[in-house]
Design a protein around this motif. Structure first.
Motif, PDB file in Angstrom:
ATOM      1  N   ASN A  57      -2.977  -7.420   5.767  1.00  0.00           N
ATOM      2  CA  ASN A  57      -2.059  -8.218   5.156  1.00  0.00           C
ATOM      3  C   ASN A  57      -0.923  -7.409   4.455  1.00  0.00           C
ATOM      4  O   ASN A  57      -0.756  -6.283   4.451  1.00  0.00           O
ATOM      5  CB  ASN A  57      -2.786  -8.831   4.152  1.00  0.00           C
ATOM      6  N   PRO A  58       0.158  -8.008   3.880  1.00  0.00           N
ATOM      7  CA  PRO A  58       1.480  -7.386   3.489  1.00  0.00           C
ATOM      8  C   PRO A  58       1.060  -6.288   2.353  1.00  0.00           C
ATOM      9  O   PRO A  58       1.480  -5.316   2.554  1.00  0.00           O
ATOM     10  CB  PRO A  58       2.284  -8.405   2.692  1.00  0.00           C
ATOM     11  N   VAL A  59      -0.015  -6.503   1.470  1.00  0.00           N
ATOM     12  CA  VAL A  59      -0.204  -5.592   0.234  1.00  0.00           C
ATOM     13  C   VAL A  59      -1.010  -4.442   0.992  1.00  0.00           C
ATOM     14  O   VAL A  59      -0.479  -3.223   0.678  1.00  0.00           O
ATOM     15  CB  VAL A  59      -0.817  -6.266  -0.781  1.00  0.00           C
ATOM     16  N   GLY A  60      -1.940  -4.670   1.433  1.00  0.00           N
ATOM     17  CA  GLY A  60      -2.639  -3.508   2.117  1.00  0.00           C
ATOM     18  C   GLY A  60      -1.915  -2.608   2.965  1.00  0.00           C
ATOM     19  O   GLY A  60      -1.656  -1.564   3.091  1.00  0.00           O
ATOM     20  N   LEU A  61      -0.836  -3.284   4.055  1.00  0.00           N
ATOM     21  CA  LEU A  61      -0.068  -2.691   4.747  1.00  0.00           C
ATOM     22  C   LEU A  61       0.903  -1.771   3.960  1.00  0.00           C
ATOM     23  O   LEU A  61       1.206  -0.686   4.356  1.00  0.00           O
ATOM     24  CB  LEU A  61       0.818  -3.626   5.684  1.00  0.00           C
ATOM     25  N   ASN A  62       1.400  -2.236   3.101  1.00  0.00           N
ATOM     26  CA  ASN A  62       2.387  -1.560   2.160  1.00  0.00           C
ATOM     27  C   ASN A  62       2.051  -0.203   1.270  1.00  0.00           C
ATOM     28  O   ASN A  62       2.551   0.752   1.197  1.00  0.00           O
ATOM     29  CB  ASN A  62       3.033  -2.504   1.179  1.00  0.00           C
ATOM     30  N   GLU A  63       0.620  -0.580   0.890  1.00  0.00           N
ATOM     31  CA  GLU A  63      -0.057   0.675   0.364  1.00  0.00           C
ATOM     32  C   GLU A  63      -0.472   1.682   1.588  1.00  0.00           C
ATOM     33  O   GLU A  63      -0.258   3.056   1.205  1.00  0.00           O
ATOM     34  CB  GLU A  63      -1.329   0.235  -0.394  1.00  0.00           C
ATOM     35  N   VAL A  64      -0.636   1.525   2.653  1.00  0.00           N
ATOM     36  CA  VAL A  64      -0.961   2.315   3.671  1.00  0.00           C
ATOM     37  C   VAL A  64       0.530   2.968   4.218  1.00  0.00           C
ATOM     38  O   VAL A  64       0.557   4.134   4.061  1.00  0.00           O
ATOM     39  CB  VAL A  64      -1.513   1.439   4.978  1.00  0.00           C
TER      40      VAL A  64
END
Length: 451
Positions: A325-332
């Protein structure tokens, strides 16, 4: 136990033994068969257990793993579902796979539970505690908007009014004051109470639950998490029982931080994973473990299935990171910035039911912020490689550094050909499973039983 439940257990355990001994599998089918034969079987299997349910959008698997390791410092018999098979059939399988426990022993179950399955699980067993991690936009085809996801979770929580809620206090969406459950809050300390911040324009979950105005923050950790307050009605973050007081060092593979003046380290990178460690710390302290025991648990270097899992690929360090999802992707993506050396990057995108069939979430990823000068090559793959390949093109990834491999065997072959000593592969859930299987078949991953 009724005769029907006994027969269901025999059916499930026989199926598990065959799959386990012959095929080295068995994470969901045994439970599916047993549960279909007798929907009461899970209630019977879990009868003597203290059950801790871990749920939320991101971080369930790592939080469950860390919590299990923490509690193993004090308790000998802990049941869990380590591969993330987190629906009713997978959880039933976890109970079927459990070895015989002495009658007088304390039995704990630490269970990762899919958000949409919390109510079903709570109908089948009586949890003693819930760990609520966060709620972000995720798999819209399955969960809908974030408030729909919240209601799915709360439908289960309301079936267990006696259960303790261990809640991410930095998530304003978890406004649970109307619930009778005892509550414990964890989060990050805010040092500047005069700060007045807003979340990014494309972040969900930033409306005040009381008055529907935009929430403000004294401090934001990421996305919609932080020390929130509403200047219109006075709604604010609850007092924290356990808190991260500082982040001392971050790399893509380690996180060093302080919780309540205790310095801790986990062998996984990212601010988002510190929240998972904080949740596990909270459970440990609430179950009477001391800080030394928790530190020993965190020091264990066992890797979590598909979550920053490091594999030796012909002398190169291959790290597989699940994104969904976007939030997890951005944190990665933010975590990768902490690597000071050059690396190659792979992205395997699928759009099956378990991934979410809508791939539009990749357009909310901050690909434009990647340090392209440090990335030697980007290889895209998976069933929807065209989507992710185009996303990198729009982010202005240099064309001479970008390639695609529609076939996952070819994708893996190109990873093997990279000269970079370090390779990160971001993958959606089914793409991660497919890639791990190919790596296992080729001997790069030691085969483990999925139980």
């Amino acid at each position: 136990m009724s005769l029907k439940s006994r027969l269901a257990v025999i059916l499930g355990r026989t199926t598990y033994k065959i799959l386990h001994d012959i095929f080295h599998r068995g994470s969901s089918l045994p439970g599916k068969l047993a549960y279909q034969f007798d929907p009461q079987v899970l209630k019977e299997l879990s009868r003597d257990y203290q059950v801790i349910i871990v749920t939320g959008t991101n971080g369930k698997t790592l939080t469950t793993s860390l919590t299990t390791k923490v509690l193993q410092q004090k308790y000998d018999h802990i049941l869990t579902n380590p591969t993330g098979s987190n629906m009713v059939q997978g959880i039933t399988s976890a109970f079927l796979a459990q070895k015989k426990v002495p009658k007088k022993a304390t039995r704990l179950a630490v269970l990762e539970v899919d958000e949409a399955n919390v109510e079903t699980i709570c109908q089948a067993m009586t949890p003693s505690a819930f760990v609520l991690t966060n709620i972000f936009r995720d798999q819209m085809d399955r969960y809908g908007e974030i408030y729909t996801t919240l209601n799915k979770i709360l439908a289960g929580v309301k079936l267990a009014p006696q259960a303790k809620l261990m809640v991410n206090g930095d998530a304003a969406i978890f406004d649970l004051q109307d619930l009778p459950n005892p509550k414990v809050y964890y989060g990050f300390q805010s040092d500047d109470q005069d700060a007045d911040l807003r979340a990014n324009f494309n972040v969900d979950g930033v409306l005040c639950p009381n008055c529907q105005n935009i929430i403000h923050y004294h401090m934001i950790t990421y996305a919609n998490l932080g020390d929130y307050f509403c200047p219109h009605c006075g709604f604010k973050r609850p007092n924290l029982d356990y808190q991260v007081t500082s982040i001392n060092k971050l790399t893509p593979s380690t996180s060093q931080f302080t919780i309540d003046q205790n310095d801790l380290t986990i062998n996984i990178g990212g601010t988002y994973n510190i929240y998972n460690a904080l949740a596990a710390y909270t459970v440990g302290r609430e179950l009477s473990l001391n800080t030394a025991q928790i530190m020993r648990a965190f020091a264990q270097n066992e890797q979590v299935f598909g979550r920053q899992e490091v594999i030796d690929l012909d002398g190169k360090q291959l790290t597989i990171i699940l994104v969904k999802n976007p939030v997890g992707l951005n944190e990665v993506l933010a975590t990768l910035k902490h690597d000071s050396k050059n690396y190659a990057l792979g992205f395997a995108l699928n759009a099956n039911y378990a991934d979410g069939i809508d791939t539009s979430w990749i357009w909310d990823g901050d690909f434009e912020h990647l340090p392209f000068q440090k990335i030697d090559r980007v290889i895209t793959g998976g069933e929807r490689w065209q989507d992710i390949n185009f996303r990198f093109k729009v982010a202005e990834m240099p064309p001479d550094k970008l390639s695609h491999q529609a076939d996952l065997d070819d994708f893996l072959a190109e990873l093997q050909q990279q000269s970079s000593p370090k390779i990160y592969v971001l993958a959606t859930y089914t793409a991660m499973l497919q890639l791990r299987k190919k790596l296992t078949d080729k001997g790069y991953i030691k085969q483990k039983t999925l139980a």
